[in-house]
Design an enzyme around this catalytic site. Structure first.
Site, PDB file in Angstrom:
ATOM      1  N   GLU A   9       0.927  -1.078   0.600  1.00 48.16           N
ATOM      2  CA  GLU A   9      -0.516   0.098   0.109  1.00 48.16           C
ATOM      3  C   GLU A   9       0.830   1.357   0.530  1.00 48.16           C
ATOM      4  O   GLU A   9       0.143   2.334  -0.969  1.00 48.16           O
ATOM      5  CB  GLU A   9      -1.121  -0.034   1.148  1.00 48.16           C
ATOM      6  CG  GLU A   9      -1.708   1.122   1.031  1.00 48.16           C
ATOM      7  CD  GLU A   9      -3.073   0.917   1.908  1.00 48.16           C
ATOM      8  OE1 GLU A   9      -3.838   1.601   2.495  1.00 48.16           O
ATOM      9  OE2 GLU A   9      -3.409  -0.873   2.379  1.00 48.16           O
ATOM     10  N   ASP A 105      -2.307  -3.169   3.170  1.00 48.82           N
ATOM     11  CA  ASP A 105      -3.390  -3.129   4.181  1.00 48.82           C
ATOM     12  C   ASP A 105      -4.392  -4.232   4.721  1.00 48.82           C
ATOM     13  O   ASP A 105      -5.076  -4.260   3.712  1.00 48.82           O
ATOM     14  CB  ASP A 105      -4.041  -2.269   5.029  1.00 48.82           C
ATOM     15  CG  ASP A 105      -2.798  -0.784   5.625  1.00 48.82           C
ATOM     16  OD1 ASP A 105      -1.925  -1.242   5.101  1.00 48.82           O
ATOM     17  OD2 ASP A 105      -3.239   0.204   5.508  1.00 48.82           O
ATOM     18  N   TYR A 310       3.167   2.545  12.207  1.00 48.98           N
ATOM     19  CA  TYR A 310       2.622   2.624  11.423  1.00 48.98           C
ATOM     20  C   TYR A 310       1.443   3.819  11.913  1.00 48.98           C
ATOM     21  O   TYR A 310       1.078   3.439  13.173  1.00 48.98           O
ATOM     22  CB  TYR A 310       1.326   1.436  10.726  1.00 48.98           C
ATOM     23  CG  TYR A 310       0.714   1.677   9.998  1.00 48.98           C
ATOM     24  CD1 TYR A 310       0.532   2.064   8.419  1.00 48.98           C
ATOM     25  CD2 TYR A 310      -0.821   2.079   9.914  1.00 48.98           C
ATOM     26  CE1 TYR A 310      -0.301   2.531   7.474  1.00 48.98           C
ATOM     27  CE2 TYR A 310      -1.543   1.575   9.016  1.00 48.98           C
ATOM     28  CZ  TYR A 310      -1.317   2.516   7.929  1.00 48.98           C
ATOM     29  OH  TYR A 310      -2.406   2.835   6.713  1.00 48.98           O
TER      30      TYR A 310
END
Length: 727
Positions: A9, A105, A310
């Site tokens: 991603e 994800d 993240y």
């Protein structure tokens, strides 16, 4: 030899995957090895086409064209990331590639990111799915050993497409209908409109609130203060002043007798690790950061400095596979002011427990924690350092032992009435040693613990004074960005009368919006002038109030999102066809447009000025934007706007707060909340005096920040250019 394309991603995740898969050969937007080619998106590279993409007739907004429901909805490449789409497509379509691994994800939106790219690239190759909760080497290796068939996730993809198409069908048509019907720039959606309605409801509650006075009694005795407690209700306040007046009269000259001493050993554990929403709340509370600002700074800590994990996570826990990496993470941050706590934790040993490690509570991504990257605080900006400090301290705190203390509760009697006091003796600071106590002390004054004298049951204490205390009940507080995020995450308080199942669904699916979109929703409400800030408080504008009177009732309730989520979950589980849901949404769009078309209400611009738009001649509207006051053309298609007063980065010479620049041309004046006023010409002279001390780099950096913050009509930047400090 045939190869497999692995689609991540983001570039950072792509690099992690490439390292584990031994893909070291660099290409244009990809890394290649003997067996794998790792490439990446930049979030969404493909999206649904705007109405203009279905014909020139939709370039103009006309009520008679609505509803716009194309069959089918088209996908388009997002222009600003088109280069990366082409890079990904070139790898997907290679003749030596016979398989694709989706490594975006692990969630609904991640599935959509990848599948839309594959669909737009018109690729028909076997798909496998990498489904992992973290991107550690161990997790990646195990994930590739357990790759699953892409077919297992097709229903998840269908639910993601259904969500996106439903938002398009309802949002586009409702927004265009409102704007054209009422000749005003009005927008709505299933997340932003209920959020606006919550702000309006809070304002209505505040306006309807009537404060009620209350009373209490405090007794000052040797070494402590006792608070009166009603024997029946156990409350320390009464709404009947006659009660306290009578007690004050009856208790004069009486002594206090210690009736009971309760000593209890207690433990307090560190608060849970940060998810994005909790971090945004704390950053706003501590530093006044907006939700958008926190996410932006956090993104730099993650991508540029690689110091945190993240950011867009909704979990406050770690998965068990992260535990073996904690020592490396601690060593990465073993510098002042954290080194002493890192040393204590390493000496004691890292002890994992369910307070911060819980696989069941980690979905796509674990909580935000430091990485093993060596920390160099001097490389961080002030805002980056502040945000990192929050994350680092929370991380250290969960690894520290509990805060232990002995709580003593004193129950005394004065003339037959009960009085109480509480005290606390700290046995072990534990995790609280990481924090400045002032940071953590959020207790109300009435509840604060005292340092109690040595006491025994039966002791008699002289009462020095008896004092009546008083106060008033307070209305609900207005939302700030931190508390609004909380309400969006858990909107159940604004769903009274709704089905319990809908309330439960919103609780399980994370409320209104997602951790990644809430900041943008709030920003959109500001930019649409539906809400405004006064200090840190958020107020609904006249435009916002009127919009809520004009939109259909369904769009104002969080229940609509809950109903959608129930159906989207059913699609993901294979229990409902996405076509059925989309058919319902098309019918809902028809109904919504019809309701707006038939409305007899009108929209009144109560902020209209006598200033004509320089572009089209229509009268302009005065609006308070997030960063200042603007004149905006009332014609949406014209779109002309001009800043007339705005917050700048110029500091007041008296109180050092940021000043506002008001007016036009030579009459421009800086104004500060402290009352200081300063003509722009005076400001220039003062800056000239400081010229010798300001480096070219300082001024260049300052002007870049000004342009980034507000590129429109930036008079201050223009004046700085004239000073020639950036030459």
């Amino acid at each position: 030899m045939s190869k497999t394309v692995v689609l991540a991603e983001k570039p950072s995740v792509g690099r992690d995957l490439a390292r584990v898969l031994k893909c070291h050969k660099k290409g244009n937007g990809y890394l290649e090895g003997d067996q794998y080619i790792v490439t990446w998106a930049l979030g969404h590279l493909v999206t649904l086409a705007d109405p203009e993409g279905y014909g020139k007739e939709f370039q103009s907004w006309r009520l008679e064209d609505l509803p716009i429901i194309p069959e089918p909805l088209k996908l388009v490449v997002i222009k600003k990331t088109g280069k990366q789409f082409n890079a990904v497509k070139s790898q997907l379509t290679r003749k030596d590639v016979n398989q694709i691994v989706i490594a975006t994800d692990a969630g609904r939106e991640g599935e959509l990111v990848a599948r839309w790219i594959i669909e737009k690239a018109n690729v028909r190759k076997p798909i496998k799915r990498l489904w992992i909760s973290s991107v550690t080497d161990k997790a990646i290796k195990e994930g590739f050993q357990k790759l699953r068939s892409g077919k297992e996730y097709e229903n998840l993809y269908h639910s993601a497409v259904a969500r996106a198409e439903a938002d398009w069908i309802v949002g586009i048509n409702a927004t265009r209908a409102l704007t054209t019907k009422f000749n005003a720039q009005l927008s709505c959606g299933r997340v932003q409109t209920p959020t606006l309605a919550m702000i309006a409801k809070r304002e209505a509650d505040i306006q309807a609130f009537t404060p009620v006075p209350y009373y209490g009694i405090r007794a000052a005795v040797d070494g402590m203060t006792l608070t009166w407690q009603d024997k029946k209700s156990k409350q320390t306040r009464t709404f009947n002043q006659d009660v306290t007046s009578r007690l004050l009269k009856n208790l004069q000259g009486k002594q206090a007798v210690v009736a009971e001493l309760k000593k209890t050993a207690k433990k307090s554990f560190a608060p849970a690790l940060y998810d994005l929403t909790e971090l945004q709340r704390d950053a706003h509370k501590r530093f006044g950061f907006s939700a958008k600002e926190t996410l932006s700074v956090l993104q730099k800590l993650y991508e540029q400095h690689k110091l945190v994990t993240y950011p867009r996570t909704d979990s406050r826990f770690l998965s068990s596979d992260i535990v073996p990496t904690l020592k490396d993470r601690l060593e990465g941050m073993e510098v002042k002011p954290y080194a002493q706590y890192v040393s204590q934790i390493k000496k004691r040993g890292i002890k994992s427990h369910k307070g911060y490690v819980n696989d069941a509570k980690v979905s796509d991504h674990h909580a935000i924690i430091p990485t093993e990257e060596p920390l160099v605080l001097s490389s961080l900006s002030d805002k980056e350092r502040k945000l990192y400090d929050l994350i680092a301290k929370r991380f250290l705190a969960v690894l520290m032992p509990a805060f232990e203390y002995e709580e003593t509760k004193v129950i005394a009697e004065i003339g037959g009435e009960t009085f109480t006091a509480k005290g606390k003796t700290v046995q072990s600071q534990g995790w609280k040693a990481v924090y400045d106590m002032a940071e953590e002390d959020d207790e109300q004054e009435d509840d604060r613990d005292q340092t109690l004298p040595a006491l025994q049951k039966g002791d008699t204490l002289a009462v020095r004074t008896l004092t009546e205390t008083s106060g008033q009940t307070k209305p609900p507080a207005r939302f700030n960005e931190g508390t609004l995020l909380s309400a969006m995450e858990n909107p159940s308080a604004f769903m009274q009368g709704e089905e319990k199942g809908l309330v439960k669904t919103l609780g399980e699916t994370g409320g209104l919006g997602t951790v990644a979109t809430r900041a943008d929703i709030i920003e959109k409400l500001f930019n649409s002038f539906l809400i405004e800030k006064k200090g840190q408080d958020i107020f609904i504008t006249s435009k916002g109030k009127q919009l809520l009177q004009l939109v259909p009732e369904d769009l104002k309730s969080p229940a609509l999102t809950a109903e959608w989520e129930q159906k989207l979950s059913a699609i993901a589980a294979g229990k409902l066809k996405s076509a059925v849901f989309i058919k319902d949404m098309k019918a809902y769009a028809h109904q919504t447009v019809k309701e707006i078309k038939n409305s007899s209400q009108t929209f009144r611009h109560d902020n209209i000025t006598g200033t004509a738009c320089p572009e089209c001649g229509k009268m302009m509207l005065k609006v308070n934007g997030k960063r200042g006051t603007m004149l905006v053309c009332q014609d949406r298609e014209c779109g002309s706007r001009k800043t007339i007063a705005r917050k700048t980065n110029a500091r007041c010479p008296n109180c050092h707060k940021r000043m506002e620049l008001r007016g036009q041309g030579e009459g421009q004046t800086f104004a500060c909340v402290c009352g200081h006023r300063e003509k722009l010409s005076v400001f220039e002279k003062r800056k000239n005096k400081d010229k010798a001390r300001a480096t070219k780099r300082d001024v260049s950096s300052y002007m870049k920040k000004q342009n980034k913050d507000e590129p429109i009509n930036n008079a201050l930047a223009e004046q700085l250019k004239k000073l020639g400090l950036d030459k």
